[in-house]
Each structure stands twice: as structure tokens, then as C-alpha cells.
Scaffold this motif. Structure first.
Motif, PDB file in Angstrom:
ATOM      1  N   ALA A  82      17.939 -10.764  60.814  1.00 49.45           N
ATOM      2  CA  ALA A  82      16.965 -10.076  61.662  1.00 49.45           C
ATOM      3  C   ALA A  82      15.704  -9.811  60.859  1.00 49.45           C
ATOM      4  CB  ALA A  82      17.522  -8.761  62.200  1.00 49.45           C
ATOM      5  N   ILE A  83      14.575  -9.739  61.573  1.00 49.89           N
ATOM      6  CA  ILE A  83      13.312  -9.293  60.990  1.00 49.89           C
ATOM      7  C   ILE A  83      12.890  -8.052  61.767  1.00 49.89           C
ATOM      8  CG2 ILE A  83      10.899  -9.842  60.524  1.00 49.89           C
ATOM      9  CD1 ILE A  83      11.664 -12.792  60.487  1.00 49.89           C
ATOM     10  N   CYS A  84      12.759  -6.941  61.069  1.00 54.01           N
ATOM     11  CA  CYS A  84      12.414  -5.665  61.703  1.00 54.01           C
ATOM     12  C   CYS A  84      11.013  -5.256  61.262  1.00 54.01           C
ATOM     13  CB  CYS A  84      13.429  -4.588  61.323  1.00 54.01           C
ATOM     14  SG  CYS A  84      15.118  -4.976  61.831  1.00 54.01           S
ATOM     15  N   LEU A  85      10.078  -5.288  62.185  1.00 52.66           N
ATOM     16  CA  LEU A  85       8.686  -4.985  61.873  1.00 52.66           C
ATOM     17  C   LEU A  85       8.438  -3.482  61.890  1.00 52.66           C
ATOM     18  CD1 LEU A  85       6.941  -7.731  64.040  1.00 52.66           C
ATOM     19  CD2 LEU A  85       7.829  -7.897  61.702  1.00 52.66           C
ATOM     20  N   MET A  86       7.542  -3.042  61.025  1.00 53.74           N
ATOM     21  CA  MET A  86       7.194  -1.629  60.957  1.00 53.74           C
ATOM     22  C   MET A  86       6.281  -1.215  62.107  1.00 53.74           C
ATOM     23  SD  MET A  86       5.311   0.287  57.793  1.00 53.74           S
ATOM     24  CE  MET A  86       5.330   2.068  57.590  1.00 53.74           C
ATOM     25  N   THR A  87       5.646  -2.180  62.743  1.00 54.85           N
ATOM     26  CA  THR A  87       4.610  -1.916  63.737  1.00 54.85           C
ATOM     27  C   THR A  87       5.095  -2.141  65.163  1.00 54.85           C
ATOM     28  OG1 THR A  87       3.884  -4.209  63.561  1.00 54.85           O
ATOM     29  CG2 THR A  87       2.784  -2.587  62.153  1.00 54.85           C
ATOM     30  N   ARG A  88       4.308  -1.628  66.106  1.00 54.47           N
ATOM     31  CA  ARG A  88       4.545  -1.973  67.500  1.00 54.47           C
ATOM     32  C   ARG A  88       4.080  -3.401  67.753  1.00 54.47           C
ATOM     33  NH1 ARG A  88       2.879  -3.142  72.328  1.00 54.47           N
ATOM     34  NH2 ARG A  88       3.737  -2.134  74.181  1.00 54.47           N
ATOM     35  N   SER A  89       2.906  -3.730  67.213  1.00 52.18           N
ATOM     36  CA  SER A  89       2.386  -5.084  67.350  1.00 52.18           C
ATOM     37  C   SER A  89       3.334  -6.064  66.666  1.00 52.18           C
ATOM     38  CB  SER A  89       0.998  -5.179  66.714  1.00 52.18           C
ATOM     39  OG  SER A  89       0.569  -6.520  66.645  1.00 52.18           O
ATOM     40  N   ALA A  90       3.647  -7.152  67.374  1.00 55.44           N
ATOM     41  CA  ALA A  90       4.559  -8.146  66.809  1.00 55.44           C
ATOM     42  C   ALA A  90       3.922  -9.526  66.729  1.00 55.44           C
ATOM     43  CB  ALA A  90       5.832  -8.217  67.648  1.00 55.44           C
ATOM     44  N   ASP A  91       2.615  -9.612  67.009  1.00 47.01           N
ATOM     45  CA  ASP A  91       1.991 -10.929  67.071  1.00 47.01           C
ATOM     46  C   ASP A  91       1.653 -11.502  65.701  1.00 47.01           C
ATOM     47  OD1 ASP A  91      -0.083  -9.246  66.441  1.00 47.01           O
ATOM     48  OD2 ASP A  91      -1.268  -9.655  68.241  1.00 47.01           O
ATOM     49  N   TRP A  92       1.967 -10.789  64.633  1.00 51.93           N
ATOM     50  CA  TRP A  92       1.720 -11.322  63.286  1.00 51.93           C
ATOM     51  C   TRP A  92       2.934 -12.071  62.736  1.00 51.93           C
ATOM     52  CZ3 TRP A  92       4.327  -8.391  59.330  1.00 51.93           C
ATOM     53  CH2 TRP A  92       4.842  -7.162  59.762  1.00 51.93           C
ATOM     54  N   VAL A  93       3.988 -12.168  63.536  1.00 54.02           N
ATOM     55  CA  VAL A  93       5.141 -13.013  63.232  1.00 54.02           C
ATOM     56  C   VAL A  93       5.376 -13.893  64.452  1.00 54.02           C
ATOM     57  CG1 VAL A  93       7.602 -13.073  62.699  1.00 54.02           C
ATOM     58  CG2 VAL A  93       6.165 -11.296  61.693  1.00 54.02           C
ATOM     59  N   ASP A  94       5.664 -15.160  64.231  1.00 50.31           N
ATOM     60  CA  ASP A  94       5.820 -16.119  65.325  1.00 50.31           C
ATOM     61  C   ASP A  94       7.137 -15.866  66.062  1.00 50.31           C
ATOM     62  OD1 ASP A  94       6.143 -18.356  66.970  1.00 50.31           O
ATOM     63  OD2 ASP A  94       5.157 -19.693  65.540  1.00 50.31           O
ATOM     64  N   ALA A  95       7.038 -15.215  67.225  1.00 47.71           N
ATOM     65  CA  ALA A  95       8.237 -14.857  67.985  1.00 47.71           C
ATOM     66  C   ALA A  95       8.980 -16.094  68.479  1.00 47.71           C
ATOM     67  CB  ALA A  95       7.856 -13.956  69.159  1.00 47.71           C
ATOM     68  N   SER A  96       8.243 -17.100  68.917  1.00 49.24           N
ATOM     69  CA  SER A  96       8.887 -18.319  69.422  1.00 49.24           C
ATOM     70  C   SER A  96       9.655 -19.028  68.316  1.00 49.24           C
ATOM     71  CB  SER A  96       7.836 -19.263  70.014  1.00 49.24           C
ATOM     72  OG  SER A  96       7.193 -18.678  71.121  1.00 49.24           O
ATOM     73  N   PHE A  97       9.057 -19.075  67.136  1.00 53.54           N
ATOM     74  CA  PHE A  97       9.704 -19.754  66.009  1.00 53.54           C
ATOM     75  C   PHE A  97      10.982 -19.030  65.597  1.00 53.54           C
ATOM     76  CE2 PHE A  97      10.177 -20.547  61.398  1.00 53.54           C
ATOM     77  CZ  PHE A  97      10.284 -21.931  61.419  1.00 53.54           C
ATOM     78  N   THR A  98      10.917 -17.716  65.497  1.00 51.55           N
ATOM     79  CA  THR A  98      12.110 -16.958  65.112  1.00 51.55           C
ATOM     80  C   THR A  98      13.198 -17.063  66.177  1.00 51.55           C
ATOM     81  OG1 THR A  98      11.082 -14.936  65.996  1.00 51.55           O
ATOM     82  CG2 THR A  98      10.886 -15.336  63.624  1.00 51.55           C
ATOM     83  N   ARG A  99      12.789 -17.116  67.436  1.00 51.79           N
ATOM     84  CA  ARG A  99      13.779 -17.274  68.508  1.00 51.79           C
ATOM     85  C   ARG A  99      14.481 -18.622  68.399  1.00 51.79           C
ATOM     86  NH1 ARG A  99      10.693 -16.312  72.423  1.00 51.79           N
ATOM     87  NH2 ARG A  99      10.181 -18.445  73.029  1.00 51.79           N
ATOM     88  N   GLU A 100      13.721 -19.672  68.100  1.00 54.60           N
ATOM     89  CA  GLU A 100      14.314 -21.002  67.941  1.00 54.60           C
ATOM     90  C   GLU A 100      15.329 -21.030  66.800  1.00 54.60           C
ATOM     91  OE1 GLU A 100      11.094 -23.652  67.363  1.00 54.60           O
ATOM     92  OE2 GLU A 100      10.321 -23.460  69.418  1.00 54.60           O
ATOM     93  N   LEU A 101      15.063 -20.243  65.763  1.00 53.12           N
ATOM     94  CA  LEU A 101      15.983 -20.176  64.628  1.00 53.12           C
ATOM     95  C   LEU A 101      17.148 -19.222  64.875  1.00 53.12           C
ATOM     96  CD1 LEU A 101      13.540 -20.103  61.555  1.00 53.12           C
ATOM     97  CD2 LEU A 101      14.755 -22.067  62.526  1.00 53.12           C
ATOM     98  N   GLY A 102      17.101 -18.501  65.993  1.00 55.76           N
ATOM     99  CA  GLY A 102      18.159 -17.546  66.294  1.00 55.76           C
ATOM    100  C   GLY A 102      18.064 -16.265  65.495  1.00 55.76           C
ATOM    101  N   ILE A 103      16.851 -15.930  65.046  1.00 59.53           N
ATOM    102  CA  ILE A 103      16.637 -14.717  64.254  1.00 59.53           C
ATOM    103  C   ILE A 103      15.998 -13.651  65.144  1.00 59.53           C
ATOM    104  CG2 ILE A 103      15.479 -13.705  62.253  1.00 59.53           C
ATOM    105  CD1 ILE A 103      15.367 -16.555  61.063  1.00 59.53           C
ATOM    106  N   PRO A 104      16.694 -12.569  65.444  1.00 59.37           N
ATOM    107  CA  PRO A 104      16.092 -11.503  66.257  1.00 59.37           C
ATOM    108  C   PRO A 104      14.877 -10.893  65.549  1.00 59.37           C
ATOM    109  CG  PRO A 104      18.479 -11.272  66.173  1.00 59.37           C
ATOM    110  CD  PRO A 104      18.114 -12.304  65.145  1.00 59.37           C
ATOM    111  N   LEU A 105      13.835 -10.626  66.335  1.00 64.62           N
ATOM    112  CA  LEU A 105      12.612  -9.995  65.836  1.00 64.62           C
ATOM    113  C   LEU A 105      12.437  -8.678  66.583  1.00 64.62           C
ATOM    114  CD1 LEU A 105       9.938 -10.301  64.148  1.00 64.62           C
ATOM    115  CD2 LEU A 105       8.939 -11.334  66.210  1.00 64.62           C
TER     116      LEU A 105
END
Length: 315
Positions: A82-105
Motif C-alpha cells: 500500500a501507499i498511504c499519502l499524508m495529504t488529501r490531494s492524491a494527484d501527485w501519485v499515478d492512481a491508474s498505475f498503482t491500480r494496475e499493479l494492485g497497490i492500494p493508494l
């Protein structure tokens, strides 16, 4: 609840970890996995903790990596759960890419509502009393030139009736203002619902609070923005589209809009802009209470991730 994984590494990359994560939260983390904290920002490729064996949850502060986590870096981290962001904004990590890898964001939520709404009200007061113009004059006491307006009895128009929109509505109503709103999703029977066209044409103060997805525009372009009256104030707390932003700056400069308030990274001197423009640093959410709630939300996201739960998942 059964633990999701044993011997999991909890890797926190944050320059402010020691300031924001107190002893109680640290103990909670230590009871959930092996805590590894890196506080000195460096290239992510050089953070050796990311490339050790074993399962990992990555908790990252954008200030550690200048708001950028490359896809190539993510793909090289083995057993990343998993990748747990400190922020509300999540657009600084590629959500589509992490989803394809099966990594929850995951992100953090709800910690900023009171802080941001109060900051917005502060900007409204500053613009109503023409504080940017007073500051640019060297704080001169000139009654005629710097005559402001009182907000009591004025009509406020709120775009979006989410948590921040509702809190601003409550605060404005408490100040004796008339509240009307337009929202594409959430409705509130306590306030007057109007079309977006009518809101822009009849509001003395406008607060866009509706956060759109990347690529969408907060406001519908110059045609509708022209409906804003010459005595209107617009307060931006969600960073509206740049085209709308530039148009509003021109309107204030031409004295076709009473005032415009917004944040920008790093902040700026008021004299960068012509007219009654409040351009402050991005500090809306920075209060003691908000930062405490943010840390609690961040830690909880990590702890839940070790159990296979992702309540704040964004991908």
C-alpha cells in the motif's frame, strides 16, 4: 481483527515526522509493524529502506519528494502492499498505475474542514475591508480611498455543498449573510438552491468549494464569470482553472470586480497583482488541530493497511 501480514515494514518518508507524529501514534505504529522513518529528503532511488526484502507499506509526505513519485520508482519496490499519502490531494501519485499493479493508494480526509473554512472567511474579511490595497499603500490611513464594505446583510453564493461548503455556509449565516448555493451533487434544505448563472449574477461574495477531477474547470469560463457584479468578491479555496484565474485577475485590475482571494505555493507580496487581490501562501489547512487530525488520519490509514483495510482508498 486478524493481522493482514506479519513482519511488515512501515516506511515513513517525511521531514516533519518527528513534529507531527507523537508518542501515542508512534506506539500504535510499532504495534502494527516494523517502523522505519526517514526524515532527510533525498532522491527516492537512494532510500535503501524501499528496496529491502519483505512486505512494505509506504507512507509518504509530499515535501520529502517534491510532490512527485515516479512510476518507475514504484515498479521497482518489491512486495509493496500500500501507499498511504499524508495529504488529501492524491494527484501527485499515478492512481491508474498503482491500480494496475494492485497497490492500494490512500489519502487523508476531513482534517482540514474547519481550518480551510476559517481561512476562507478571513480572506473575505480582508478583501471586504480592502486590506491588500491598504498594505500596498504602506498601511496609510486614507478614509476615502480605502473605504470597505460590511458583510452583514450581503448575499453569499457557495459553489458546492460538501463539507467545506456547508461549514462556510454556517459561518456566513452566523455573520448575518444570506446564503444561496449551487451544487452538482450534495443538497442542503437549510439554504436557498439556485442555478449557477443566478448565483454568479446575484451574489456579493462567491466561494467555489467544489473540487473537480483533474482537467475539469471549476467555473464555466468567461461568459458566466462576466455575470459577477462589479462589487462582488470571489474567494478561491480549491485552486480554480488557470484560465478562470487569469480572467478574474484582469477583472479586478480593470475595476470590474471588487476583490479576488486565493492561495499560491510560496505566497507572494500583494503588490505582485493590481487591485484588491489577496494572494497568500498555501496555509489554509495549517492549524494545530488540523495537523493533529491529519497525523491521526495518516497513521490510521497505515495501521488499517497492515490489516488489508483501505477505507480511504482513492484508486
Amino acid at each position: 481483527m486478524i493481522r493482514f501480514m506479519d513482519n511488515i515494514q512501515l516506511i515513513f518518508l517525511s521531514p516533519s515526522f518527528n513534529e507531527v507524529v507523537g508518542d501515542v501514534l508512534r506506539q500504535r505504529l510499532k504495534s502494527s509493524g516494523h517502523l522505519n522513518v526517514v526524515t532527510k529528503p533525498e532522491d527516492l532511488d537512494k532510500v535503501k529502506q524501499l528496496f529491502t526484502k519483505g512486505n512494505k507499506v509506504l507512507a509518504i509526505d509530499p515535501l520529502f519528494c517534491n510532490w512527485t513519485v515516479p512510476n518507475m520508482l514504484i515498479s521497482k519496490i518489491t512486495n509493496l502492499k500500500a501507499i498511504c499519502l499524508m495529504t488529501r490531494s492524491a494527484d501527485w501519485v499515478d492512481a491508474s498505475f498503482t491500480r494496475e499493479l494492485g497497490i492500494p493508494l490512500t489519502n487523508t480526509r476531513d482534517f482540514y474542514v474547519e481550518a480551510v473554512s476559517e481561512w476562507a472567511i478571513m480572506m473575505m474579511f480582508c478583501l471586504a475591508r480592502r486590506i491588500p490595497l491598504v498594505a500596498k499603500s504602506g498601511w496609510q490611513q486614507r478614509y476615502g480611498k480605502f473605504q470597505g464594505v460590511e458583510v452583514m446583510g450581503k448575499t453569499v453564493g457557495i459553489i458546492g455543498m460538501g463539507q467545506i461548503g456547508q461549514r462556510i455556509a454556517q459561518q456566513c449565516q452566523g455573520l448575518g449573510m444570506k446564503v444561496q448555493y449551487w451544487s452538482p451533487h450534495t443538497h442542503n434544505d437549510r439554504y436557498w438552491y439556485v442555478s449557477l448563472n443566478k448565483l454568479l449574477a446575484t451574489s456579493d461574495v462567491v466561494f467555489p468549494t467544489y473540487r473537480l477531477s483533474a482537467g475539469e474547470r471549476m467555473l464555466p469560463g468567461e461568459t458566466k464569470l462576466n455575470r459577477l457584479g462589479r462589487k462582488a468578491i470571489l474567494i478561491d479555496v480549491v485552486r480554480i482553472d488557470n484560465k478562470d484565474h487569469e480572467f478574474l485577475l484582469r477583472q479586478v485590475a480593470k475595476d470590474k470586480l471588487f476583490g479576488y482571494g486565493f492561495e499560491e505555493d510560496g505566497g507572494n507580496h500583494f503588490d505582485k497583482y493590481k487591485g484588491n487581490v489577496w494572494a497568500g501562501p498555501a496555509l489554509a489547512w495549517v492549524t494545530d488541530r488540523a495537523m493533529k487530525l491529519q497525523a491521526e488520519s495518516w497513521v490510521e490509514s497505515v495501521v488499517q493497511a497492515t490489516k488489508g483495510n483501505f477505507p480511504n482508498r482513492v484508486n
